[in-house]
Design a protein around this motif. Sequence first.
Motif, mmCIF file in Angstrom:
data_model
loop_
_atom_site.group_PDB
_atom_site.id
_atom_site.type_symbol
_atom_site.label_atom_id
_atom_site.label_comp_id
_atom_site.label_asym_id
_atom_site.label_seq_id
_atom_site.Cartn_x
_atom_site.Cartn_y
_atom_site.Cartn_z
ATOM 1 N N ASP A 1 0.816 -1.209 0.000
ATOM 2 C CA ASP A 1 0.000 0.000 0.000
ATOM 3 C C ASP A 1 0.853 1.264 0.000
ATOM 4 N N GLU A 2 2.130 1.136 0.380
ATOM 5 C CA GLU A 2 3.036 2.265 0.417
ATOM 6 C C GLU A 2 4.207 2.013 -0.535
ATOM 7 N N LEU A 3 4.909 3.076 -0.894
ATOM 8 C CA LEU A 3 6.095 2.972 -1.727
ATOM 9 C C LEU A 3 7.311 3.298 -0.865
ATOM 10 N N GLU A 4 8.264 2.373 -0.824
ATOM 11 C CA GLU A 4 9.438 2.556 0.013
ATOM 12 C C GLU A 4 10.672 2.809 -0.844
ATOM 13 N N PHE A 5 11.559 3.680 -0.338
ATOM 14 C CA PHE A 5 12.788 4.023 -1.034
ATOM 15 C C PHE A 5 13.959 4.004 -0.053
ATOM 16 N N LEU A 6 15.125 3.657 -0.556
ATOM 17 C CA LEU A 6 16.343 3.611 0.239
ATOM 18 C C LEU A 6 17.288 4.672 -0.291
ATOM 19 N N SER A 7 17.906 5.444 0.610
ATOM 20 C CA SER A 7 18.735 6.560 0.155
ATOM 21 C C SER A 7 19.960 6.739 1.039
ATOM 22 N N ILE A 8 21.029 7.220 0.436
ATOM 23 C CA ILE A 8 22.192 7.643 1.197
ATOM 24 C C ILE A 8 21.958 9.068 1.694
ATOM 25 N N LYS A 9 22.765 9.479 2.654
ATOM 26 C CA LYS A 9 22.720 10.846 3.159
ATOM 27 C C LYS A 9 23.953 11.593 2.657
ATOM 28 N N LEU A 10 23.728 12.590 1.828
ATOM 29 C CA LEU A 10 24.823 13.422 1.330
ATOM 30 C C LEU A 10 24.634 14.827 1.901
ATOM 31 N N PRO A 11 25.531 15.270 2.776
ATOM 32 C CA PRO A 11 25.365 16.575 3.427
ATOM 33 C C PRO A 11 25.173 17.725 2.452
ATOM 34 N N HIS A 12 25.814 17.636 1.296
ATOM 35 C CA HIS A 12 25.723 18.726 0.331
ATOM 36 C C HIS A 12 25.008 18.297 -0.958
ATOM 37 N N GLY A 13 24.331 17.185 -0.922
ATOM 38 C CA GLY A 13 23.582 16.739 -2.091
ATOM 39 C C GLY A 13 22.370 17.625 -2.337
ATOM 40 N N PRO A 14 22.115 18.004 -3.580
ATOM 41 C CA PRO A 14 20.993 18.897 -3.872
ATOM 42 C C PRO A 14 19.656 18.379 -3.346
ATOM 43 N N LEU A 15 19.454 17.061 -3.422
ATOM 44 C CA LEU A 15 18.185 16.499 -2.965
ATOM 45 C C LEU A 15 18.331 15.709 -1.664
ATOM 46 N N THR A 16 19.329 14.840 -1.572
ATOM 47 C CA THR A 16 19.439 13.992 -0.376
ATOM 48 C C THR A 16 19.695 14.799 0.888
ATOM 49 N N SER A 17 20.338 15.965 0.780
ATOM 50 C CA SER A 17 20.567 16.800 1.960
ATOM 51 C C SER A 17 19.250 17.273 2.563
ATOM 52 N N ARG A 18 18.186 17.267 1.755
ATOM 53 C CA ARG A 18 16.871 17.691 2.229
ATOM 54 C C ARG A 18 15.966 16.490 2.523
ATOM 55 N N LEU A 19 16.069 15.451 1.692
ATOM 56 C CA LEU A 19 15.235 14.272 1.919
ATOM 57 C C LEU A 19 15.501 13.641 3.281
ATOM 58 N N GLN A 20 16.744 13.695 3.754
ATOM 59 C CA GLN A 20 17.072 13.044 5.017
ATOM 60 C C GLN A 20 16.390 13.703 6.211
ATOM 61 N N HIS A 21 15.820 14.901 5.991
ATOM 62 C CA HIS A 21 15.108 15.594 7.071
ATOM 63 C C HIS A 21 13.596 15.390 6.990
ATOM 64 N N LEU A 22 13.159 14.496 6.123
ATOM 65 C CA LEU A 22 11.728 14.222 6.018
ATOM 66 C C LEU A 22 11.168 13.743 7.348
#
Length: 270
Positions: free
Chosen positions: A75-96
Amino acid sequence: MTYQPIDRDQFTASTALTVETVRRVKHLSTGLFSFSISRPASFRFRSGEFVMVGLPKEGKPLLRAYSIASPAYADELEFLSIKLPHGPLTSRLQHLDLGDAVYLGKKPTGTLVTDALLPGRRLFLLSTGTGIAPFMSLVRDPDLYRQFTEIVLVHCVRHCADLAYRNLLEGQLATDPLVQDQALLQFHYVPTVTREAFRTQGRIATLIEDGRLFESVSGPRRFDPGCDRVMLCGSMAMIKDHASDLERRGFIEGSNAKPGQFVIERAFVG
């Protein structure tokens, strides 16, 4: 840079995106996290595919391709991600956080699917880092166990803490109602670590050469293009090295248009 919310009222529904809600966030290590979002009723995908996910930046969507880690029936969509402190997107996604909004593409795609493989007996899923994500969808797909007699999932990481989904995989997917019986007999999990003490150590190439990769399965202690099929997902260097090795062994790369004996995700390699 922290999470910046999406203004749902200003979002244009006519785009190729939907706005979905974060249902779950799990920080797995200092450099790794997973998150789950709501799934639109019309969203369909094949196990192993990826989709665009993102957040707004300067009034426009900032999107990246993420493999879907959840099974196709979830019922949900799951994603796995690295944490990049200066990544344009991952630097923000990790604060979800729970309840936050993210963009989701409407058209999943990819070549890490069984449609791109010829029939075979043994399936080897070779992954490094977050490359395990599409394989987590595949190994929870009942069709996979009807297509292959044995499935081997190899996950190579630097540190033990980066062995995402380890407990689930070591338990032979025992909590999955659709594949638990088949997985107990057909599924093999081979985690390996390169920079810490662990029961299995070494890169995937080393495990192939010394035969440890094949210890849990029946048949030859080497790759055989006659009965084996292989999927690769991980760093670009890993994919290119192993794709070249497989071709030297007589394997032919497959695609959705022309199935073969091994596949890679071309969208991530270029």
